[in-house]
Design an enzyme around this catalytic site. Structure first.
Site, PDB file in Angstrom:
ATOM      1  CB  SER A  61      -0.830   0.070   1.227  1.00  0.00           C
ATOM      2  OG  SER A  61      -1.455   1.285   1.420  1.00  0.00           O
ATOM      3  CE1 TYR A  73      -4.642  -1.778   4.837  1.00  0.00           C
ATOM      4  CE2 TYR A  73      -3.546  -0.076   4.422  1.00  0.00           C
ATOM      5  CZ  TYR A  73      -4.360  -1.201   3.919  1.00  0.00           C
ATOM      6  OH  TYR A  73      -4.142  -1.265   2.498  1.00  0.00           O
TER       7      TYR A  73
HETATM    8  P1  NAD Z   1     -10.953  -6.253  -0.950  1.00  0.00           P
HETATM    9  O1  NAD Z   1     -11.847  -6.422   0.568  1.00  0.00           O
HETATM   10  O2  NAD Z   1     -11.770  -6.449  -2.244  1.00  0.00           O
HETATM   11  O3  NAD Z   1     -10.287  -7.479  -1.074  1.00  0.00           O
HETATM   12  C1  NAD Z   1      -9.409  -8.048   0.081  1.00  0.00           C
HETATM   13  C2  NAD Z   1      -9.588  -9.656   0.130  1.00  0.00           C
HETATM   14  O4  NAD Z   1      -8.818 -10.358   1.120  1.00  0.00           O
HETATM   15  C3  NAD Z   1     -10.932  -9.971   0.116  1.00  0.00           C
HETATM   16  O5  NAD Z   1     -11.114 -10.949  -0.954  1.00  0.00           O
HETATM   17  C4  NAD Z   1     -10.752 -10.666   1.463  1.00  0.00           C
HETATM   18  O6  NAD Z   1     -12.083 -11.895   1.432  1.00  0.00           O
HETATM   19  C5  NAD Z   1      -9.618 -11.160   1.643  1.00  0.00           C
HETATM   20  N1  NAD Z   1      -9.170 -11.757   2.781  1.00  0.00           N
HETATM   21  C6  NAD Z   1      -9.446 -10.995   3.998  1.00  0.00           C
HETATM   22  N2  NAD Z   1      -9.055 -11.616   5.241  1.00  0.00           N
HETATM   23  C7  NAD Z   1      -8.471 -13.088   4.657  1.00  0.00           C
HETATM   24  C8  NAD Z   1      -8.004 -14.103   5.295  1.00  0.00           C
HETATM   25  N3  NAD Z   1      -7.769 -13.963   6.628  1.00  0.00           N
HETATM   26  N4  NAD Z   1      -7.559 -15.020   4.506  1.00  0.00           N
HETATM   27  C9  NAD Z   1      -7.756 -14.948   3.112  1.00  0.00           C
HETATM   28  N5  NAD Z   1      -8.258 -13.766   2.448  1.00  0.00           N
HETATM   29  C10 NAD Z   1      -8.736 -12.851   3.354  1.00  0.00           C
HETATM   30  O7  NAD Z   1     -10.100  -4.840  -1.113  1.00  0.00           O
HETATM   31  P2  NAD Z   1      -8.925  -4.848  -2.112  1.00  0.00           P
HETATM   32  O8  NAD Z   1      -8.675  -3.340  -2.121  1.00  0.00           O
HETATM   33  O9  NAD Z   1      -9.006  -5.665  -3.335  1.00  0.00           O
HETATM   34  O10 NAD Z   1      -7.555  -5.301  -1.189  1.00  0.00           O
HETATM   35  C11 NAD Z   1      -6.661  -6.200  -1.521  1.00  0.00           C
HETATM   36  C12 NAD Z   1      -5.097  -5.784  -0.864  1.00  0.00           C
HETATM   37  O11 NAD Z   1      -4.882  -4.599  -1.663  1.00  0.00           O
HETATM   38  C13 NAD Z   1      -5.317  -5.673   0.474  1.00  0.00           C
HETATM   39  O12 NAD Z   1      -3.949  -6.139   0.916  1.00  0.00           O
HETATM   40  C14 NAD Z   1      -5.242  -4.098   0.596  1.00  0.00           C
HETATM   41  O13 NAD Z   1      -4.654  -3.927   1.824  1.00  0.00           O
HETATM   42  C15 NAD Z   1      -4.482  -3.699  -0.589  1.00  0.00           C
HETATM   43  N6  NAD Z   1      -4.492  -2.300  -0.954  1.00  0.00           N
HETATM   44  C16 NAD Z   1      -5.857  -1.710  -1.350  1.00  0.00           C
HETATM   45  C17 NAD Z   1      -5.893  -0.387  -1.552  1.00  0.00           C
HETATM   46  C18 NAD Z   1      -7.240  -0.034  -2.060  1.00  0.00           C
HETATM   47  O14 NAD Z   1      -7.312   1.603  -2.178  1.00  0.00           O
HETATM   48  N7  NAD Z   1      -8.273  -0.634  -2.500  1.00  0.00           N
HETATM   49  C19 NAD Z   1      -5.015   0.480  -1.280  1.00  0.00           C
HETATM   50  C20 NAD Z   1      -3.717  -0.168  -1.151  1.00  0.00           C
HETATM   51  C21 NAD Z   1      -3.504  -1.492  -0.879  1.00  0.00           C
END
Ligand code: NAD
Length: 268
Positions: free
Chosen positions: A152, A165
């Protein structure tokens, strides 16, 4: 991208958002993809369906790619171990791990319940490590492999009210650099990509036009990123086109990290 065709890939948290887009992108590149999910079997099946559509659109013969869904909580060592066993047994090996699973909880940093703090660290940071150690064990015995971590912008820039986070993503940065150095001579590359604000379910503000506009006003390019834009960089880092890159974080943020931190006061 070079070198992804026929590779065996495991993507964690691939039933939604960025993980789903990564699984779809790898399928379009001709890779065999294992879709990990924690909750949401139906959503994971949807990812597989979209992978089929994407690979067919890329001219890949239907049925020629292997795929599977695997239920596992990445924060639980025994579930992670069983997940790797299943993926490796079904595919006959593993070449690429994408540590994508993650979650976030907002709250005043001195008040956030400790069980919620633990959960963030356990999933975002320890979960990535549990998966990395399984992957590296396999890679060492089979000539190498690649790990791509979904970090991130908050591995670098502070984010008020999200201390767990930011700590978890800062830890992911340290893990990426340490493992990359430790296994550089073993044909194992480890990198991260660092999304900025991306339109996925983790950001409920994406459906609130006013909050979205406010957040996007702090992004130099004036817009959020898409899961597909994140997936493209994940695929690049895993590919042979990135063969000489290890221990790095590639920021995909529309310029967000170019701002001094005092210009990013949003807690989103
Ligand atoms: P999202 O909520 O759609 O995806 C997160 C996924 O992780 C979900 O499918 C959830 O079921 C899964 N998950 C959560 N806990 C889990 C566990 N214990 N075991 C297995 N799977 C688990 O949101 P996203 O934005 O696609 O997030 C994906 C990654 O991207 C994350 O690591 C997040 O920190 C990172 N990220 C997202 C953003 C953003 O703005 N969307 C920015 C920076 C980083």
């Amino acid at each position: 991208m070079r070198g992804l065709k026929g590779k065996n890939v495991l993507v964690t948290g691939a039933s939604s958002g960025i993980g789903k887009a990564i699984a779809v992108r790898f399928a379009a590149e001709g890779a065999h993809v294992a879709v990990n999910y924690h909750k949401g079997e139906e959503e994971a099946a949807n990812t597989i369906a979209e992978m089929h559509t994407a690979s067919a659109a890329a001219g890949i013969a239907p049925g020629s790619l292997k795929d599977m869904t695997i239920q596992a909580n990445v924060a639980k060592a025994e579930e992670v171990s069983a997940m790797f066993e299943q993926a490796i047994a079904t595919f006959g090996g593993l070449d690429i791990l994408v540590n994508n699973a993650g979650m976030q909880i907002q709250g005043a940093s001195h008040e956030i319940p400790l069980d919620q703090f633990d959960q963030m660290i356990d999933i975002n940071m320890k979960g990535a490590y549990l998966c990395a150690r399984q992957a590296i064990t396999h890679f060492l015995a089979h000539g190498g492999g690649v790990i791509v971590n979904d970090s991130s912008v908050h591995e670098l820039i502070p984010r008020p009210q999200y201390v767990g986070y930011t700590m978890s993503k800062g830890g992911l940065r340290a893990m990426t650099r340490t493992l990359a150095l430790e296994y550089a001579r073993d044909n194992i590359r480890i990198n991260s990509f660092a999304p900025g604000a991306t339109l996925t379910p983790i950001n409920p503000w994406k459906d609130d036009p006013q909050r979205k506009a406010d957040i996007e006003s702090h992004i130099p390019m004036g817009r959020s990123g898409t899961p597909e834009e994140m997936a493209a960089v994940a695929a690049f880092l895993a590919s042979d086109d990135a063969a000489y890159i290890t221990g790095q974080t590639l920021f995909i943020d529309g310029g967000l990290t170019l701002f001094p931190s005092f210009r990013t006061p949003w807690t989103g």
